[in-house]
Design an enzyme around this catalytic site. Structure first.
Site, PDB file in Angstrom:
ATOM      1  N   HIS A 244      -9.718   2.846   1.205  1.00  0.00           N
ATOM      2  CA  HIS A 244      -8.295   2.550   1.052  1.00  0.00           C
ATOM      3  C   HIS A 244      -8.043   1.997  -0.348  1.00  0.00           C
ATOM      4  O   HIS A 244      -8.398   0.859  -0.638  1.00  0.00           O
ATOM      5  CB  HIS A 244      -7.876   1.540   2.125  1.00  0.00           C
ATOM      6  CG  HIS A 244      -6.405   1.311   2.216  1.00  0.00           C
ATOM      7  ND1 HIS A 244      -5.509   1.697   1.247  1.00  0.00           N
ATOM      8  CD2 HIS A 244      -5.658   0.713   3.192  1.00  0.00           C
ATOM      9  CE1 HIS A 244      -4.295   1.341   1.603  1.00  0.00           C
ATOM     10  NE2 HIS A 244      -4.359   0.756   2.778  1.00  0.00           N
TER      11      HIS A 244
ATOM     12  N   CYS B 230       0.801  -1.228   0.000  1.00  0.00           N
ATOM     13  CA  CYS B 230       0.000   0.000   0.000  1.00  0.00           C
ATOM     14  C   CYS B 230       0.832   1.274   0.000  1.00  0.00           C
ATOM     15  O   CYS B 230       0.280   2.371   0.000  1.00  0.00           O
ATOM     16  CB  CYS B 230      -0.960  -0.009   1.191  1.00  0.00           C
ATOM     17  SG  CYS B 230      -2.172  -1.349   1.094  1.00  0.00           S
TER      18      CYS B 230
ATOM     19  N   HIS C  60      -1.428   8.391   6.119  1.00  0.00           N
ATOM     20  CA  HIS C  60      -1.803   7.061   5.613  1.00  0.00           C
ATOM     21  C   HIS C  60      -3.171   6.696   6.180  1.00  0.00           C
ATOM     22  O   HIS C  60      -4.044   6.261   5.428  1.00  0.00           O
ATOM     23  CB  HIS C  60      -0.745   6.037   6.001  1.00  0.00           C
ATOM     24  CG  HIS C  60      -0.981   4.681   5.413  1.00  0.00           C
ATOM     25  ND1 HIS C  60      -1.065   4.473   4.056  1.00  0.00           N
ATOM     26  CD2 HIS C  60      -1.161   3.470   5.997  1.00  0.00           C
ATOM     27  CE1 HIS C  60      -1.285   3.182   3.825  1.00  0.00           C
ATOM     28  NE2 HIS C  60      -1.351   2.555   4.983  1.00  0.00           N
TER      29      HIS C  60
END
Length: 403
Positions: A315, A143, A278
């Site tokens: 996400h 990610c 994040h």
């Protein structure tokens, strides 16, 4: 590697669950509305929480990640004022990050026909579409992949390998990825809710974020000026590190997260006017990142506004950092931090500023935005974008080059 080479961002493009276009993303950011995740029309998604923020495109059988990257790239190139002829005459590279690449063909067939297609082919497909023959890289750093892609783009420019780099990330619906997170018990049953007191995991989303990265010298040579409305920004720094500690969990002391942030921020922490964290919504990540921000930004950490992009989109995996960089570019272009998706109750362990209700202006002396990205395997990356165009030397007389 010539660290003196100035690296700029001249164009951005985005595809998200709110639709195509960076302007569409900005409107969603400023509206600060709550979007509930979708349930994909996939009869084989046999799991408790098949939740994901889908791009408005009903064809789950298509090569979605490739198409998203193509759409975002077309917008970014138009934003940068680059056409096919300009790309052909420049040394143009493509660097794309992704968690799953293009998984559709393999997941559709379930292996019945014995065929298997390499999923990490996004950059090659995009280069082929654009007729490019330069450096092409697919990045799979989980990610954090989109941020690593931007770092490699900057390195290619500084090393003199490329004049222009199409960089970013793209990820699309993957039954395997969604199933794995269900098995990990890491999916929030409601939506992605970073920094909420009762958050219970993350929720994935589809999307692509693309940035046109080039040398300031190349931008000047092709006539980019401060008055053309493109909002040229400086890719001030990209830093990365690795926890080397656990396959999925971040290292509890946050040392390598702090290291990447400090290297990206440098000695000018007071110039950071906004952070796009994040912030996945998992219990551990949000607290750890909040504490790390206090170590890096000091007493200002409780006041520097955060824009929690995953609360708006979900996400987006390997595309998440690239979309966060696009969001950072939009914040710098507009000079304001939009209000966050409303919080019901902020976790007291996350002592960070998440503006609610009204936008917050970026201070004139703090025109840098920090973007953080973390991934499985302990992959950490931090990116700093700086504005305005004056900050990147694209003005008459800088370096003796009139523009």
């Amino acid at each position: 590697m010539n660290r003196e080479v100035e690296v700029v961002v001249t164009g951005v493009g985005a595809v998200t669950c709110h639709g195509a276009g960076a302007d569409t993303l900005w409107r969603a950011m400023t509206a600060a509305g709550t979007r509930l995740p979708d349930r994909p029309a996939d009869p084989l998604a046999r799991m408790d929480l098949p939740l994901i923020g889908l791009v408005p495109d009903p064809d789950l059988a298509a090569d979605r990640a490739t198409r998203f990257a193509s759409l975002a790239t077309a917008e970014a190139l138009a934003d940068a004022g680059l056409d096919a002829a300009a790309l052909a005459t420049a040394r143009t590279a493509v660097v794309l990050g992704s968690c799953m690449g293009e998984p559709g063909a393999n997941e559709r067939g379930r292996g019945d026909d014995g065929a298997w297609t390499p999923p990490f082919r996004l950059a090659g497909a995009l280069a082929t579409e654009l007729g490019l023959f330069g450096t092409v890289h697919d990045i799979g750093n989980a990610c954090a992949a989109g941020a690593y892609a931007l770092g490699i783009a900057a390195d290619l420019v500084r090393a003199g390998v490329a004049d222009v780099v199409i960089a970013g990330g793209s990820d699309a619906y993957s039954r395997v990825a969604l199933g794995c997170f269900n098995r990990l018990g890491a999916v929030d049953p409601e939506r992605c809710r970073p920094f909420e007191a009762d958050r219970d995991g993350t929720v994935f989303a589809e999307g692509a974020g693309i940035l046109v990265v080039e040398s300031a010298a190349h931008a000047r040579a092709r006539g980019v000026t401060t008055g053309d409305g493109r909002g040229v920004l400086r890719l001030s720094a990209v830093a990365w590190s690795c926890d080397a500690d656990h396959p999925t969990a971040p290292r509890a002391d946050g040392e390598q997260i702090v290291r990447a942030m400090r290297e990206a921020v440098g000695g000018a922490a007071d110039d950071i006017g906004c952070v796009v964290p994040h912030g996945t919504g998992t219990r551990l990540n949000d607290v750890l990142e909040s504490r790390a921000l206090h170590r890096v930004l000091g007493a200002r950490a409780a006041r520097v506004p955060l824009y929690s992009l995953k609360a708006l989109l979900g996400h987006a995996g390997g595309a998440s950092a690239a979309l966060a960089a696009v969001a950072a570019a939009l914040i710098l272009r507009h000079g304001t931090v939009p209000p966050n998706v409303p919080l019901k109750e902020q976790d007291p362990e996350c002592a960070v500023a998440l503006p609610q209700g009204e936008p917050v202006p970026l201070p004139a002396g703090a025109r840098r935005v920090l973007v953080n990205a973390y991934g499985f395997g302990g992959n950490n990356a931090s990116v700093v974008l700086a504005g305005s165009a004056d900050a990147v030397g694209l003005r008459a007389g800088k370096g003796g080059v009139p523009v």
